[in-house]
Design an enzyme around this catalytic site. Sequence first.
Site, short mmCIF file in Angstrom:
data_model
loop_
_atom_site.label_atom_id
_atom_site.label_comp_id
_atom_site.label_asym_id
_atom_site.label_seq_id
_atom_site.Cartn_x
_atom_site.Cartn_y
_atom_site.Cartn_z
N ALA A 191 0.81 -1.15 0.11
CA ALA A 191 -0.14 -0.04 0.03
C ALA A 191 0.66 1.36 0.17
O ALA A 191 2.12 1.39 0.34
CB ALA A 191 -0.89 -0.02 1.17
N PHE A 192 0.32 2.22 -0.55
CA PHE A 192 1.11 3.44 -0.68
C PHE A 192 1.74 4.14 0.70
O PHE A 192 2.79 4.69 0.87
CB PHE A 192 0.29 4.74 -0.98
CG PHE A 192 -0.54 5.47 -0.16
CD1 PHE A 192 -1.69 5.20 0.29
CD2 PHE A 192 0.11 6.78 0.17
CE1 PHE A 192 -2.15 5.95 1.34
CE2 PHE A 192 -0.48 7.55 1.19
CZ PHE A 192 -1.82 7.32 1.54
N LYS A 193 1.18 3.63 1.67
CA LYS A 193 1.75 4.20 3.14
C LYS A 193 3.14 3.57 3.40
O LYS A 193 3.89 4.13 4.24
CB LYS A 193 0.73 3.76 4.18
CG LYS A 193 -0.59 4.33 4.39
CD LYS A 193 -1.37 3.98 5.46
CE LYS A 193 -2.60 4.72 5.50
NZ LYS A 193 -3.70 4.36 4.35
N ASP A 194 3.62 2.52 2.58
CA ASP A 194 4.96 2.30 2.69
C ASP A 194 6.02 3.47 2.48
O ASP A 194 7.05 3.35 3.05
CB ASP A 194 5.17 1.07 1.88
CG ASP A 194 4.55 -0.42 2.57
OD1 ASP A 194 4.70 -0.54 3.60
OD2 ASP A 194 4.27 -1.21 1.55
N LEU A 229 6.27 5.39 5.30
CA LEU A 229 6.58 4.78 6.58
C LEU A 229 7.84 3.90 6.82
O LEU A 229 8.56 3.69 7.78
CB LEU A 229 5.63 3.75 7.17
CG LEU A 229 4.10 4.70 7.68
CD1 LEU A 229 2.99 3.94 7.96
CD2 LEU A 229 4.69 5.36 8.97
#
Length: 462
Positions: A108-111, A114
């Site tokens: 997911a783009f949150k990687d 993060l």
Amino acid sequence: MKYQSTRGQVRHIPFKQAVMMGLAEDGGLLLPETIPQLTPGDLDALAKLAYPELAFQVMSYFIEDIPSADLKNMIDRSYASFTHRDITPVVHQDGLFILELFHGPTLAFKDVALQFLGNLFEYLLIESGEHMNILGATSGDTGSAAIYGVRGKKNINIFILHPHKKVSPVQELQMTTVTDANVFNLAIKGTFDDGQKIVKETFGDLDFKRQHALGAVNSINWARVLAQIVYYFYAWGQVRKQTGANKVYFSVPTGNFGDIFAGYIARRMGLPIEKLVLATNANNILSRFVNAGDYSIDEVHPTFSPSMDIQNASNLERYLFYLFNEDSARLAAAMQQFAATGQLTFTDSQIAEIGEIFLASAVDNDQTLATIREFHTATGYVLDPHTATGVKAGKDLAGGECPIICLATAHPAKFPDAVNQAIGKDPERPASLDGLEEREKRCEIIEANAEKIKAYLAENAL
Ligand SMILES: *Cc1c(COP(=O)(O)O)cnc(C)c1O
């Protein structure tokens, strides 16, 4: 570059302090005091760079208290974990450009943010000799991305609460199969809201917070926004190379207003973004805000795009600060009113001003599945349900005069049930999910009770 709070009581703090503070101490959100202005020449130079070099250049505009070699090293390590050599490739499908943000470890783009934030926290904690215990609640994506961001890192433990048996099987396994000693998965016997309430209550106990050096990884951390600004520049450069067009639309599946706010900053820096298209699912508080000046809390409706099932978009405050001409007293009063009434309304002239930058549309479950189906029929390309909301809104709202770039925020394999309903078969699973079901697991099932969780934290904290 120094940072200030939207609410005006925290001013002139350096980047490193802004990262460690997370939420500003006056309850506001941190923003850079000025926004760097890039010339067309600067943009041309940026467009030539590979992703890690571009990230270094863009972040350097906002960071002056970390030596260049160290920042470069952190960025390189953060994006080495991505499985695509372009990090965030842009593909052309059905007349649209899809910016694939899902090639990181949890798909997911949150990687993108993060992975960087995990390295940044570790770097700052080693430098100061301090430690941190991260506590967060997740409905799925944030938890695994945060866990992968800090697994095995020095001076950090992470405790993630997820609702037992209420996240998707892939999401659950992505969290519980991380067995590093510094990762603690807590499956609470309750809902995501229970988890969030417990986290809020625990952070509200200031003695406990201080005693255990509690830290947060939610999307209010400025470093997350900063890491996300980069791919707007990257995608623009790629699309300009392919089409010759200078101006572009971006369409962004939106929940907390974090991702799209990064696009707003890129636009303010001078990136030629014609408009930002804001896509919501049935949880349409943000599309009502853009289209009618009505920002009022409703019930949370569960949808096929669960990471956008959000009512209170915590990052909107950052945009409101600019809408209110950087008047922090006015902003603080508005946020107080919102906390008390669950509602803010905006004037016609404000709606017009918002509309200069944003277009918005709410995409319901049926439209989401229909979009996945039609796109697949036309191209063979499989959209995840979050991305599908952005594709639908982008197609409906953006004019044909310049290219549309749709942010693909998750890999379809994370949401196989919705995809299967749409196209009658499961999406292909990337190699990183191979054997996921057979891996060793570590997870504690625990009552949804703040005292029990605090006791667990006290026992296992660094
Ligand atoms: C978190 C998330 C979103 C929403 O992003 P915001 O920054 O909260 O607007 C959209 N899609 C996916 C897959 C996500 O995980």
